[in-house]
Design a protein around this motif. Structure first.
Motif, short mmCIF file in Angstrom:
data_model
loop_
_atom_site.label_atom_id
_atom_site.label_comp_id
_atom_site.label_asym_id
_atom_site.label_seq_id
_atom_site.Cartn_x
_atom_site.Cartn_y
_atom_site.Cartn_z
N LYS A 37 0.85 -1.20 0.00
CA LYS A 37 0.00 0.00 0.00
C LYS A 37 0.88 1.24 0.00
N VAL A 75 -3.23 0.35 -3.57
CA VAL A 75 -2.65 -0.97 -3.32
C VAL A 75 -2.13 -1.54 -4.63
N THR A 84 0.60 -4.99 2.97
CA THR A 84 -0.82 -4.91 3.30
C THR A 84 -1.51 -6.19 2.87
#
Length: 471
Positions: free
Chosen positions: A234, A264, A300
């Motif tokens: 991210k 992302v 992430t």
């Protein structure tokens, strides 16, 4: 006949003797003959050390040899000045960009201030570059096609045995790891050849760089995931500014696209270090592959999503120039106080300076350029042009701009103030720009960006800030 070599003190005569006889008997020697013997001894010793040395290339103090290639490094992406003479006051021929290769033509020479220079050849011209910014690049292997730096590569032809990842480009160098068949690595340059004519590619494997024989390295698809890669990242820590991702691991590589806060992206590699030790991730987003600085991404579990709309505060630059760059190379600095970002206008002069400067947003970076007739500007030339066209005297260098107007504290910055940074591509004051308000400044940054707008809080510039001056 059995000859013996004798030397010693004759106890009967107290004369030092030296000689060679069949019986081992010594010849006495007088004071004059002793002086002659010592003289002959030192002449012989000098001759042996001078003329029996192995023949090799002339080497400079730190090991760079004449007629060997060197790579520009440690410039924080700004490149190094290619000068006409070995002196910081000498005229600049051009700027040699980070990671570019030169040929060493002569050993180190120091100027009056103690700065060391190599005599180098670059693009058919001979000049001088500071030794602090040159590192050994290895010997290029003839007739072998290179794999572009930053591209994925695959280990092949090992019959399942794997291949050694070595510390240096030499078959005798120590082994860092054994790479198994089909392992995907990142190319970091080459090929290079050792003294036995064995050629190697430099590669990155899970954050460790080393050398692999070219016989066992093949190309891989651009979107191949390297060992240690995978997962999602991210975009973060951007202060709302767009972040560039580039064609290779380093800020001298061309821009591929932009990513934005909260976006992302897919990680295709583990962190890859550039020549300065800064880390980059190879990513894929919207069908494009490139490298983004590790300063602006974090792991992430979120799913990959489309790029969000560009932040409203990001300035719209002409199509011919990239947007403001992402910076690396420096530790995160202390934020400039919030009141700086909302400072009132510096009167009509400050407003006029900013408005005039923005007319050149997107213009090319041209070394030595200080007017539109040059086709572009360098950093001090841009500030010079903008200020003089608004009736303000300006210097012709970053150091010279330290004498503009009066000093200003960071808490009192206003639009139109001149900002000075140090230790970018050279020690001391070396970069200038103009504060435009809202925590941003406009400047002629480098050949990759041209005239662009950057956040004052960006790690690279905030850590190198030196002074602010009010015209």
């Amino acid at each position: 006949m059995n000859y013996k070599k004798s030397s010693g003190l004759n106890q009967a005569t107290s004369k030092f003797w030296v000689g060679v006889t069949a019986s081992g008997k010594s010849f006495p020697r007088t004071k004059n003959s002793r002086l002659l013997a010592f003289t002959l001894f030192f002449i012989t010793l000098f001759s042996l050390t001078t003329f029996l040395q192995p023949v090799s290339a002339v080497r400079a103090d730190d090991g760079l040899a004449a007629n060997s290639p060197a790579r520009v490094a440690n410039t924080d992406g700004d490149g190094v000045r290619f000068r006409e003479a070995p002196d910081t006051g000498s005229a600049t021929i051009t700027i040699i960009r980070e990671n570019e290769l030169v040929m060493i033509k002569g050993g180190q020479t120091k100027d009056s201030e103690g700065h060391s220079f190599y005599k180098v050849e670059y693009q058919g011209k001979t000049g001088y570059a500071m030794s602090d910014y040159l590192i050994f690049a290895g010997k290029a292997a003839p007739g072998v096609k290179a794999i572009p730096t930053g591209s994925p590569a695959k280990i092949v032809n090992t019959d399942g045995d794997g291949v050694n990842l070595r510390q240096q480009a030499s078959s005798g160098s120590s082994v860092l790891a054994v790479l198994t068949e089909n392992t995907v690595v990142t190319s970091l340059g080459g090929p290079f050849t050792d003294k036995q004519n064995n050629s190697f590619f430099r590669v990155d494997f899970k954050g460790t760089s080393g050398y692999v024989s070219i016989a066992y390295v093949g190309s891989a698809p651009a979107d191949a995931v390297t060992s240690g890669g995978g997962g999602n990242l991210k975009v973060t820590n951007t202060d709302g500014d767009p972040v560039r991702f580039r064609s290779g691991p380093g800020k001298t590589f061309d821009q591929v696209g932009l990513v934005y806060e909260g976006q992302v992206v897919k990680a295709l590699s583990s962190a890859v270090k550039d020549d300065d030790g800064d880390k980059w991730f190879r990513i894929e987003t919207n069908g494009k592959v490139g490298y983004v600085s590790s300063l602006y991404v974090a792991n992430t579990s979120d799913a990959v999503g489309k790029a969000p709309a560009a932040p409203a505060k990001a300035p719209a630059a002409p199509a011919k120039a990239p947007a403001a760059p992402a910076k690396t190379q420096a530790p995160a600095p202390t934020k400039i106080p919030a009141q700086v970002q909302s400072a009132p206008s510096n009167g009509s002069l400050g407003s006029n300076i900013v408005a005039f400067a923005k007319k050149y947003l997107g213009w090319r970076y041209v070394w030595g350029g200080k007017s539109p007739s040059a086709g572009g500007f360098d950093c001090s030339g841009f500030v010079y042009w903008v200020l003089t066209q608004n009736g303000v005297s300006a210097g012709s260098s970053a150091a010279g701009d330290l004498s503009i107007g009066s000093p200003v504290s960071l808490s009192n910055l206003q639009p139109g103030d001149v900002l000075v940074w140090s230790n970018t591509y050279m020690p001391g004051p070396s970069h200038v720009g103009i504060y435009i308000g809202g925590g941003q400044f406009i400047h002629a940054e480098n050949a990759s960006t041209g005239v662009t707008i950057t956040s004052v809080n960006s790690p690279y510039y905030a850590s190198r800030f030196t002074a602010a001056r009010r015209p």
